[in-house]
Motif scaffolding. Structure first.
Motif, PDB file in Angstrom:
ATOM      1  N   ARG A 130       4.949  12.266   0.358  1.00 36.29           N
ATOM      2  CA  ARG A 130       3.940  12.163   1.409  1.00 36.29           C
ATOM      3  C   ARG A 130       4.443  11.297   2.570  1.00 36.29           C
ATOM      4  O   ARG A 130       4.206  11.602   3.743  1.00 36.29           O
ATOM      5  CB  ARG A 130       2.671  11.563   0.808  1.00 36.29           C
ATOM      6  CG  ARG A 130       1.482  11.568   1.736  1.00 36.29           C
ATOM      7  CD  ARG A 130       0.247  11.285   0.921  1.00 36.29           C
ATOM      8  NE  ARG A 130      -0.948  11.292   1.741  1.00 36.29           N
ATOM      9  CZ  ARG A 130      -2.167  11.252   1.224  1.00 36.29           C
ATOM     10  NH1 ARG A 130      -2.330  11.222  -0.078  1.00 36.29           N
ATOM     11  NH2 ARG A 130      -3.230  11.251   2.011  1.00 36.29           N
ATOM     12  N   ASP A 171       3.789   7.570  -3.472  1.00 35.83           N
ATOM     13  CA  ASP A 171       3.977   8.981  -3.109  1.00 35.83           C
ATOM     14  C   ASP A 171       5.026   9.108  -1.991  1.00 35.83           C
ATOM     15  O   ASP A 171       4.717   9.084  -0.798  1.00 35.83           O
ATOM     16  CB  ASP A 171       2.634   9.571  -2.657  1.00 35.83           C
ATOM     17  CG  ASP A 171       2.695  11.082  -2.502  1.00 35.83           C
ATOM     18  OD1 ASP A 171       3.813  11.631  -2.406  1.00 35.83           O
ATOM     19  OD2 ASP A 171       1.622  11.706  -2.464  1.00 35.83           O
ATOM     20  N   GLN A 193       0.788  -1.233   0.000  1.00 39.02           N
ATOM     21  CA  GLN A 193       0.000   0.000   0.000  1.00 39.02           C
ATOM     22  C   GLN A 193       0.819   1.282   0.000  1.00 39.02           C
ATOM     23  O   GLN A 193       2.036   1.269   0.167  1.00 39.02           O
ATOM     24  CB  GLN A 193      -0.974  -0.032   1.181  1.00 39.02           C
ATOM     25  CG  GLN A 193      -2.182  -0.887   0.817  1.00 39.02           C
ATOM     26  CD  GLN A 193      -2.968  -1.341   1.993  1.00 39.02           C
ATOM     27  OE1 GLN A 193      -2.396  -1.753   2.989  1.00 39.02           O
ATOM     28  NE2 GLN A 193      -4.290  -1.269   1.878  1.00 39.02           N
ATOM     29  N   GLU A 217      -0.849   6.887   6.402  1.00 39.39           N
ATOM     30  CA  GLU A 217      -1.292   8.081   7.126  1.00 39.39           C
ATOM     31  C   GLU A 217      -2.532   7.777   7.978  1.00 39.39           C
ATOM     32  O   GLU A 217      -2.610   8.164   9.145  1.00 39.39           O
ATOM     33  CB  GLU A 217      -1.632   9.149   6.091  1.00 39.39           C
ATOM     34  CG  GLU A 217      -1.455  10.566   6.548  1.00 39.39           C
ATOM     35  CD  GLU A 217      -1.491  11.486   5.328  1.00 39.39           C
ATOM     36  OE1 GLU A 217      -0.411  11.785   4.796  1.00 39.39           O
ATOM     37  OE2 GLU A 217      -2.598  11.869   4.902  1.00 39.39           O
ATOM     38  N   ARG A 218      -3.467   7.032   7.395  1.00 43.20           N
ATOM     39  CA  ARG A 218      -4.696   6.704   8.136  1.00 43.20           C
ATOM     40  C   ARG A 218      -4.425   5.681   9.236  1.00 43.20           C
ATOM     41  O   ARG A 218      -5.006   5.766  10.323  1.00 43.20           O
ATOM     42  CB  ARG A 218      -5.766   6.204   7.165  1.00 43.20           C
ATOM     43  CG  ARG A 218      -6.227   7.314   6.213  1.00 43.20           C
ATOM     44  CD  ARG A 218      -7.442   6.922   5.406  1.00 43.20           C
ATOM     45  NE  ARG A 218      -7.161   6.051   4.273  1.00 43.20           N
ATOM     46  CZ  ARG A 218      -6.785   6.472   3.053  1.00 43.20           C
ATOM     47  NH1 ARG A 218      -6.643   7.774   2.822  1.00 43.20           N
ATOM     48  NH2 ARG A 218      -6.569   5.611   2.081  1.00 43.20           N
ATOM     49  N   SER A 235       1.440   5.621   0.854  1.00 45.11           N
ATOM     50  CA  SER A 235       1.618   6.427   2.060  1.00 45.11           C
ATOM     51  C   SER A 235       0.298   7.036   2.535  1.00 45.11           C
ATOM     52  O   SER A 235       0.166   7.405   3.696  1.00 45.11           O
ATOM     53  CB  SER A 235       2.672   7.499   1.843  1.00 45.11           C
ATOM     54  OG  SER A 235       2.629   8.013   0.535  1.00 45.11           O
ATOM     55  N   ASP A 236      -0.684   7.133   1.634  1.00 48.76           N
ATOM     56  CA  ASP A 236      -1.996   7.633   2.069  1.00 48.76           C
ATOM     57  C   ASP A 236      -2.624   6.673   3.080  1.00 48.76           C
ATOM     58  O   ASP A 236      -3.185   7.104   4.085  1.00 48.76           O
ATOM     59  CB  ASP A 236      -2.923   7.824   0.850  1.00 48.76           C
ATOM     60  CG  ASP A 236      -2.994   6.572  -0.035  1.00 48.76           C
ATOM     61  OD1 ASP A 236      -2.007   5.800  -0.072  1.00 48.76           O
ATOM     62  OD2 ASP A 236      -4.042   6.370  -0.679  1.00 48.76           O
TER      63      ASP A 236
END
Ligand SMILES: *Cc1c(COP(=O)(O)O)cnc(C)c1O
Length: 396
Positions: free
Chosen positions: A236, A233, A193, A199-200, A195-196
């Motif tokens: 990020r 990303d 997966q 983050e979550r 980096s978004d």
């Protein structure tokens, strides 16, 4: 069958596939170096440490290169810890669902960090760790693995946060417990997966375990970061790691990717041995999907054959058949511009990670060579060839 888009990114082999013996797993050192450079960039820019997760990629003949870039390895138990210590030689981090006292005696002197999967395991081994320290000897820094209860992994086989999952302590089991002595926090909730998603997950950990984060010296954010994929990303990720460090005043942050190290660096090269007139015809290969690429069945996914296409993309459609007697040892849905020929070589892309570490010799099937291609020297080198004795010695 789903084909992950990243597997189309790997270039064709830079060596002559007709000059080698098949079957063979081949890792291209320059492709590996490219991934390592990217991971080292994260280390540098974000001020974190990146470890190689041995369970995904344990090809120790490449550790000389990996060691130049990464800070160490993470191990899933004693055997991988020994491999990390003896063959890689930098930091050794260990996590396992449970440890046995006998194993612990061997792990203690060589591990830098150890993460426990339950408070019971921590309490069981705490006195031993403290005794070793009191005697002035080296003992690993103890941490616990928590379950963030936030996951966006769709395949439940690979989801460490699925309901009832045994991996990691949930926040409700920590309330009111004595957490003194715990120096680290470990979580692992990603699989291939971006980096978004991290983050979550970090948000979920911060919400559920604020006191523990404050208490600990180190935080290990596990693996599953697809850092070496071209659309990852990176900015990020770096921003999120720096922000986390600043927010909590933490210096020691770890990532432990396996797949991102080996992604698109290895080929599995096969030869067509026969063509069986099924509909569509089946090309029998000198390897096995279930024994050599088990993830194609477990995940499951359709691997990419370089020069081949999806069904209908090219006029000649084939199924790939393995060398075992398992009826399901086949891969469906390949097409080629020309009819396949007996003796022809086929190159499966992205076969470095979660392949060599998972192979079996079911049916006594021949294990592929393990080889390195070094573009700088234009050298193809077989580092390991498997013989009858290797098959025999795993049995008794
Ligand atoms: C599997 C695993 C990793 C590595 O995961 P990748 O998907 O290969 O990056 C890291 N840490 C833990 C605890 C794991 O179980």
């Amino acid at each position: 069958m789903f084909t992950p888009p990243h597997v189309f990114d790997q270039p064709s082999p830079a060596f002559d596939i007709h000059q080698i013996d098949t079957p063979a797993f081949v890792v291209d050192l320059e492709l590996l170096r490219k991934n390592l450079e990217r991971l080292a960039l994260v280390e540098r820019e974000a001020g974190v440490k990146v470890l190689l997760a041995l369970k995904g990629f344990s090809m120790f003949s490449t550790f000389g290169l990996a060691r130049e870039y990464l800070s160490g390895c993470c191990a899933s138990g004693l055997n991988e810890a020994l491999l990390a210590y003896r063959e890689f030689g930098k930091e050794v981090h260990v996590y396992a669902p449970a440890f046995k006292p006998k194993e612990m005696q061997q792990i203690l002197p060589i591990a830098n960090h150890i993460s426990f999967n339950s408070l019971a395991q921590w309490r069981k081994f705490r006195p031993i760790i403290e005794a070793v320290r009191a005697a002035g000897q080296h003992a690993p820094s103890p941490g616990i693995r928590v379950n963030p209860e936030h996951s966006e992994v769709e395949v439940s086989l690979y989801d460490p946060c699925s309901p009832g999952c045994r991996l990691g302590i949930r926040s409700d089991s920590l309330s009111g417990q004595d957490l003194s002595g715990i120096e680290g926090l470990h979580f692992h909730a990603l699989c291939e997966q971006g980096s978004d998603v991290l983050e979550r997950v970090v948000g979920a950990v911060e919400k559920r375990f604020p006191k523990l984060i404050e208490q600990v010296d180190w935080v290990n954010m596990g693996g599953g970061h697809h850092i070496s994929r071209s659309d990852y990303d990176l900015e990020r990720l770096i921003h999120l790691l720096k922000a986390f460090k600043a927010r909590w005043g933490k210096e020691q942050i770890y990532l432990e990717p396996g797949e991102a190290v080996g992604l698109n660096t290895g080929y599995l090269i096969a030869e067509v041995l026969d063509i069986v007139p099924t509909h569509p015809p089946t090309a029998i290969l000198d390897l096995s999907a279930s024994a050599h690429m088990p993830d194609t069945m477990e995940m499951p996914y359709r691997p990419h054959i370089i020069g081949g296409g999806m069904p209908g993309e090219f006029p000649h459609e084939y199924t790939m058949g393995g060398m075992t007697c398992l009826a399901g040892d086949v891969l469906d849905g390949f097409s080629f511009p020309q009819p396949l020929q007996v003796g022809q070589r086929l190159v499966f892309a992205d076969m470095a990670h979660y392949t060599m570490v998972k192979t079996t010799t079911f049916n006594g099937v021949h294990h592929p060579d393990i080889a390195i291609y070094d573009p700088a020297k234009k050298e193809y080198r077989v580092v390991r060839r498997f013989r009858y004795e290797d098959f025999r010695d795993k049995l008794s």
